[in-house]
Design a protein around this motif. Structure first.
Motif, PDB file in Angstrom:
ATOM      1  N   ARG A 125       0.833  -1.239   0.084  1.00 47.63           N
ATOM      2  CA  ARG A 125       0.088   0.114   0.003  1.00 47.63           C
ATOM      3  C   ARG A 125       0.706   1.095   0.160  1.00 47.63           C
ATOM      4  O   ARG A 125       0.219   2.197  -0.529  1.00 47.63           O
ATOM      5  CB  ARG A 125      -0.907   0.072   1.070  1.00 47.63           C
ATOM      6  N   TYR A 126       1.983   1.129   0.770  1.00 49.73           N
ATOM      7  CA  TYR A 126       3.108   2.458   0.614  1.00 49.73           C
ATOM      8  C   TYR A 126       3.552   2.702  -0.645  1.00 49.73           C
ATOM      9  O   TYR A 126       3.924   3.863  -1.229  1.00 49.73           O
ATOM     10  CB  TYR A 126       3.918   2.353   1.644  1.00 49.73           C
ATOM     11  N   ILE A 127       3.875   1.473  -1.581  1.00 47.16           N
ATOM     12  CA  ILE A 127       4.201   1.634  -2.815  1.00 47.16           C
ATOM     13  C   ILE A 127       3.278   2.340  -3.686  1.00 47.16           C
ATOM     14  O   ILE A 127       3.404   3.056  -4.515  1.00 47.16           O
ATOM     15  CB  ILE A 127       4.633   0.353  -3.474  1.00 47.16           C
ATOM     16  N   GLU A 128       1.912   1.956  -3.628  1.00 46.55           N
ATOM     17  CA  GLU A 128       1.001   2.397  -4.335  1.00 46.55           C
ATOM     18  C   GLU A 128       0.625   4.194  -3.993  1.00 46.55           C
ATOM     19  O   GLU A 128       0.520   4.956  -4.917  1.00 46.55           O
ATOM     20  CB  GLU A 128      -0.234   1.734  -4.190  1.00 46.55           C
ATOM     21  N   VAL A 129       1.159   4.087  -2.806  1.00 44.08           N
ATOM     22  CA  VAL A 129       1.009   5.577  -2.260  1.00 44.08           C
ATOM     23  C   VAL A 129       1.935   6.411  -2.831  1.00 44.08           C
ATOM     24  O   VAL A 129       1.899   7.700  -3.163  1.00 44.08           O
ATOM     25  CB  VAL A 129       0.785   5.674  -0.886  1.00 44.08           C
ATOM     26  N   MET A 130       3.362   5.920  -2.952  1.00 48.51           N
ATOM     27  CA  MET A 130       4.313   6.742  -3.670  1.00 48.51           C
ATOM     28  C   MET A 130       4.095   6.908  -4.944  1.00 48.51           C
ATOM     29  O   MET A 130       4.412   7.927  -5.725  1.00 48.51           O
ATOM     30  CB  MET A 130       5.443   5.838  -3.224  1.00 48.51           C
ATOM     31  N   HIS A 131       3.623   5.797  -5.705  1.00 45.06           N
ATOM     32  CA  HIS A 131       3.177   5.778  -7.013  1.00 45.06           C
ATOM     33  C   HIS A 131       2.411   7.220  -7.366  1.00 45.06           C
ATOM     34  O   HIS A 131       2.553   7.847  -8.276  1.00 45.06           O
ATOM     35  CB  HIS A 131       2.606   4.692  -7.660  1.00 45.06           C
TER      36      HIS A 131
END
Length: 203
Positions: A125-131
């Motif tokens: 979820r943090y990877i998606e947030v960074m994207h």
């Protein structure tokens, strides 16, 4: 390039809503680039308006994965309730190890397997947030640049109209005066009054 990269991973995760949004975004970006190259301010204005929509969409994605406002990252909202797929990064993130355990001993779950993911260095979820955050940053930069380009094009159009005197056919009026003078001179030479006038001048 960032939108294409995101589109690839959304395809791998079968995230249909983000796939559709990314596709529209890529089309509008191409339209904005075409408008910049071909001096079409209207296309750039369309891109500038879309950036506001794109920022709003990415804010929603951030809220979705951070479970803000009652949203749940485990829901099927992004797949239109067609499938239970999650983000591709949930099983393939940095350091993630995917394990499958057979569930044949449980009634009703024969020939099924339980998938567990362990050892992830960063939650998906943090990877998606960074994207999404990166997309917001690019969109803001693109909005500022689009406004600048439109203002430059508008100033060029205004200065061109001022030089031309706001006349769509300036050359026609410039060439009209010598033509009228030529007709007047010809008329004076051919007409009787013209000859009499010339005789009087000769005398």
């Amino acid at each position: 390039l960032a939108a294409l990269e995101r589109q690839v991973f959304d395809f791998l995760g079968y995230q249909w809503a983000p796939i559709l949004a990314n596709f529209l975004h890529i089309i509008i970006v191409i339209l904005g680039l075409f408008g910049t190259i071909q001096y079409r301010p209207r296309y750039i204005v369309v891109y500038a308006i879309w950036t506001a929509v794109w920022v709003t969409w990415n804010i929603f994605i951030i809220c979705f994965y951070l479970e803000v406002g009652g949203l749940s990252k485990d829901s099927e909202l992004l797949t239109f309730n067609i499938s239970r797929h999650q983000s591709w990064w949930s099983e393939n993130g940095p350091g993630c190890v995917r394990k499958e355990a057979s569930m044949s001993g449980i009634k009703g779950l024969d020939n099924h397997s339980y998938i567990s993911v362990i050892g992830c260095a960063l939650e998906y979820r943090y990877i998606e947030v960074m994207h999404s955050s990166f997309q917001i940053l690019i969109a803001l930069v693109g909005f500022v640049y689009a406004c600048y380009v439109v203002s430059v094009f508008t100033e060029e159009e205004d200065s061109f109209d001022f030089i031309g005197g706001f006349d769509p056919f300036p050359l026609y009026h410039v060439n009209e005066k010598p033509t009228n003078l030529l007709f007047k001179q010809t008329y004076l030479l051919i007409s009787p009054t013209g000859f009499s006038g010339m005789e009087g001048m000769n005398k």
